[in-house]
Motif scaffolding. Structure first.
Motif, PDB file in Angstrom:
ATOM      1  N   ASP A  15       0.828  -1.210   0.000  1.00  0.00           N
ATOM      2  CA  ASP A  15       0.000   0.000   0.000  1.00  0.00           C
ATOM      3  C   ASP A  15       0.861   1.259   0.000  1.00  0.00           C
ATOM      4  O   ASP A  15       0.599   2.202  -0.749  1.00  0.00           O
ATOM      5  CB  ASP A  15      -0.923   0.012   1.224  1.00  0.00           C
ATOM      6  CG  ASP A  15      -2.151  -0.857   1.035  1.00  0.00           C
ATOM      7  OD1 ASP A  15      -2.302  -1.416  -0.063  1.00  0.00           O
ATOM      8  OD2 ASP A  15      -2.946  -0.971   1.981  1.00  0.00           O
ATOM      9  N   LEU A  16       1.873   1.272   0.853  1.00  0.00           N
ATOM     10  CA  LEU A  16       2.736   2.449   0.950  1.00  0.00           C
ATOM     11  C   LEU A  16       3.514   2.662  -0.350  1.00  0.00           C
ATOM     12  O   LEU A  16       3.722   3.810  -0.780  1.00  0.00           O
ATOM     13  CB  LEU A  16       3.699   2.300   2.123  1.00  0.00           C
ATOM     14  CG  LEU A  16       3.048   2.307   3.510  1.00  0.00           C
ATOM     15  CD1 LEU A  16       4.086   2.000   4.586  1.00  0.00           C
ATOM     16  CD2 LEU A  16       2.395   3.655   3.790  1.00  0.00           C
ATOM     17  N   THR A  17       3.933   1.581  -0.986  1.00  0.00           N
ATOM     18  CA  THR A  17       4.641   1.692  -2.268  1.00  0.00           C
ATOM     19  C   THR A  17       3.736   2.287  -3.334  1.00  0.00           C
ATOM     20  O   THR A  17       4.154   3.162  -4.112  1.00  0.00           O
ATOM     21  CB  THR A  17       5.140   0.310  -2.723  1.00  0.00           C
ATOM     22  OG1 THR A  17       6.016  -0.231  -1.731  1.00  0.00           O
ATOM     23  CG2 THR A  17       5.894   0.413  -4.048  1.00  0.00           C
ATOM     24  N   ASN A  77     -11.040   5.190  -1.078  1.00  0.00           N
ATOM     25  CA  ASN A  77     -10.602   5.127  -2.475  1.00  0.00           C
ATOM     26  C   ASN A  77      -9.971   3.776  -2.805  1.00  0.00           C
ATOM     27  O   ASN A  77     -10.328   3.140  -3.801  1.00  0.00           O
ATOM     28  CB  ASN A  77      -9.596   6.247  -2.764  1.00  0.00           C
ATOM     29  CG  ASN A  77     -10.257   7.596  -2.919  1.00  0.00           C
ATOM     30  OD1 ASN A  77     -11.407   7.688  -3.325  1.00  0.00           O
ATOM     31  ND2 ASN A  77      -9.534   8.653  -2.607  1.00  0.00           N
ATOM     32  N   SER A  78      -9.014   3.348  -1.967  1.00  0.00           N
ATOM     33  CA  SER A  78      -8.274   2.130  -2.286  1.00  0.00           C
ATOM     34  C   SER A  78      -9.142   0.881  -2.166  1.00  0.00           C
ATOM     35  O   SER A  78      -9.089  -0.006  -3.033  1.00  0.00           O
ATOM     36  CB  SER A  78      -7.046   2.005  -1.374  1.00  0.00           C
ATOM     37  OG  SER A  78      -7.422   1.876  -0.017  1.00  0.00           O
ATOM     38  N   LEU A  79      -9.962   0.792  -1.127  1.00  0.00           N
ATOM     39  CA  LEU A  79     -10.810  -0.392  -0.962  1.00  0.00           C
ATOM     40  C   LEU A  79     -11.857  -0.486  -2.070  1.00  0.00           C
ATOM     41  O   LEU A  79     -12.144  -1.582  -2.580  1.00  0.00           O
ATOM     42  CB  LEU A  79     -11.491  -0.368   0.408  1.00  0.00           C
ATOM     43  CG  LEU A  79     -10.574  -0.575   1.616  1.00  0.00           C
ATOM     44  CD1 LEU A  79     -11.354  -0.383   2.915  1.00  0.00           C
ATOM     45  CD2 LEU A  79      -9.937  -1.961   1.585  1.00  0.00           C
ATOM     46  N   THR A  80     -12.424   0.650  -2.462  1.00  0.00           N
ATOM     47  CA  THR A  80     -13.412   0.641  -3.537  1.00  0.00           C
ATOM     48  C   THR A  80     -12.782   0.232  -4.859  1.00  0.00           C
ATOM     49  O   THR A  80     -13.327  -0.600  -5.597  1.00  0.00           O
ATOM     50  CB  THR A  80     -14.076   2.025  -3.675  1.00  0.00           C
ATOM     51  OG1 THR A  80     -14.679   2.391  -2.435  1.00  0.00           O
ATOM     52  CG2 THR A  80     -15.144   2.011  -4.761  1.00  0.00           C
ATOM     53  N   LEU A 107      -2.910  -0.863   8.563  1.00  0.00           N
ATOM     54  CA  LEU A 107      -1.524  -0.680   9.003  1.00  0.00           C
ATOM     55  C   LEU A 107      -0.792   0.315   8.098  1.00  0.00           C
ATOM     56  O   LEU A 107      -0.025   1.168   8.575  1.00  0.00           O
ATOM     57  CB  LEU A 107      -0.800  -2.025   9.008  1.00  0.00           C
ATOM     58  CG  LEU A 107       0.595  -2.068   9.643  1.00  0.00           C
ATOM     59  CD1 LEU A 107       0.530  -1.642  11.103  1.00  0.00           C
ATOM     60  CD2 LEU A 107       1.187  -3.474   9.522  1.00  0.00           C
ATOM     61  N   GLY A 108      -1.043   0.226   6.796  1.00  0.00           N
ATOM     62  CA  GLY A 108      -0.451   1.193   5.880  1.00  0.00           C
ATOM     63  C   GLY A 108      -0.947   2.602   6.155  1.00  0.00           C
ATOM     64  O   GLY A 108      -0.165   3.565   6.139  1.00  0.00           O
ATOM     65  N   ALA A 109      -2.263   2.741   6.426  1.00  0.00           N
ATOM     66  CA  ALA A 109      -2.834   4.052   6.756  1.00  0.00           C
ATOM     67  C   ALA A 109      -2.255   4.581   8.065  1.00  0.00           C
ATOM     68  O   ALA A 109      -2.000   5.787   8.206  1.00  0.00           O
ATOM     69  CB  ALA A 109      -4.351   3.960   6.843  1.00  0.00           C
ATOM     70  N   LEU A 110      -2.044   3.689   9.041  1.00  0.00           N
ATOM     71  CA  LEU A 110      -1.452   4.113  10.315  1.00  0.00           C
ATOM     72  C   LEU A 110      -0.035   4.643  10.107  1.00  0.00           C
ATOM     73  O   LEU A 110       0.356   5.659  10.703  1.00  0.00           O
ATOM     74  CB  LEU A 110      -1.432   2.932  11.297  1.00  0.00           C
ATOM     75  CG  LEU A 110      -0.749   3.185  12.651  1.00  0.00           C
ATOM     76  CD1 LEU A 110      -1.471   4.280  13.422  1.00  0.00           C
ATOM     77  CD2 LEU A 110      -0.692   1.898  13.474  1.00  0.00           C
ATOM     78  N   ALA A 111       0.728   3.969   9.253  1.00  0.00           N
ATOM     79  CA  ALA A 111       2.090   4.431   8.973  1.00  0.00           C
ATOM     80  C   ALA A 111       2.069   5.816   8.327  1.00  0.00           C
ATOM     81  O   ALA A 111       2.879   6.687   8.676  1.00  0.00           O
ATOM     82  CB  ALA A 111       2.804   3.427   8.064  1.00  0.00           C
TER      83      ALA A 111
END
Length: 265
Positions: A15-17, A77-80, A107-111
């Motif tokens: 996700d972060l990438t 956005n990403s889940l949809t 976890l990516g959103a938390l980061a």
């Protein structure tokens, strides 16, 4: 359990990438809240709010805006998009469990959120010479806030037809956060019952804990008196309780509304 954790970490790294490679997403979720924070500070006078300079009050409340962009908008956005592209369906049918898939996104959103808070802390330190007083309490507020808005994003993705309409779906929540969150003003200044309603919004406890933990002062009741470490934790308990209640509510909403497959399927 260990396998789920490893899968969640791998998905979070992915996700972060993807966020780093998408200029539009990177601007929206990472830079937009900081730009709004700067605009908010430009509207403030030299007066104090709850015993601190107005611009410091605003900056320590900006994590509330960051939750809306880095967590809520980002995950809706990403889940949809992944649901419509059948990515979620393939992930659910693969090795990662359903919990690991959703935990990876959270976890990516938390980061991202913690990264923004660090940048904000550097900003405050460079301009005001202030350092956060209670970092563990700030991290706890971040985890609880991401849990609430991550689950809310999962629920809202379920009622979002496609990625193109996601920007419209998130608007009501973002508007409520912008108007009701105590970012630029304390909730006590709102007229009538609006102050009490604002106190119960899921973003308000996060803002109050973050501000109080950063400054080491009582911004729960608005007195702004200095607090010891134990008093900081006990003072945060009502706000933590509100967040835990919202986690229960949003978990039920996510279980009811979230979809793994396209709506038309």
């Amino acid at each position: 359990m260990r396998t789920d954790v490893l899968h969640a970490v791998r998905l979070a790294r992915l996700d972060l990438t993807l966020v780093a490679r998408n200029t539009t997403t990177l601007f929206t979720v990472l830079l937009m809240p900081l730009l709004m924070a700067w605009l908010f500070t430009q509207t403030q006078t030299d007066a104090n709010i709850e015993g601190v300079p107005a611009h410091v009050f605003v900056l320590t409340g900006v994590p509330g805006l960051m939750l809306g962009f880095a967590v809520f908008i980002n995950l809706v956005n990403s889940l949809t998009a992944r649901r419509e592209e059948l990515v979620l369906k393939r992930l659910r049918g693969g090795q990662p469990s359903a919990t690991a898939v959703l935990a990876g996104s959270a976890l990516g959103a938390l980061a991202l959120f913690l990264g923004q808070v660090v940048l904000l802390g550097v900003w405050i330190q460079r301009t005001e010479g202030l350092l956060p007083v209670n970092v563990p309490l700030m991290v706890l507020a971040a985890v609880l806030g991401v849990a609430v808005f991550g689950l809310l994003a999962a629920a809202f993705s379920g009622i979002t037809p496609n990625a193109e309409t996601a920007q419209i779906t998130v608007l009501p929540v973002i508007l409520v956060m912008l108007i009701g969150a105590p970012v630029a003003f304390p909730t006590s200044t709102l007229p009538g019952p609006l102050g009490a309603i604002s106190d119960l919004l899921p973003v308000t406890p996060v803002v109050k804990i973050m501000r109080s933990a950063f400054l080491g002062a009582d911004h729960y009741s608005g007195s702004a008196k200095a607090l010891g470490v134990i008093e900081q934790w006990t003072g945060a308990l009502p706000s933590i309780g509100i967040l835990l209640a919202w986690i229960a509510v949003t978990a039920l909403l996510a279980r009811w509304l979230f979809r793994w497959e396209p709506r038309h399927g």
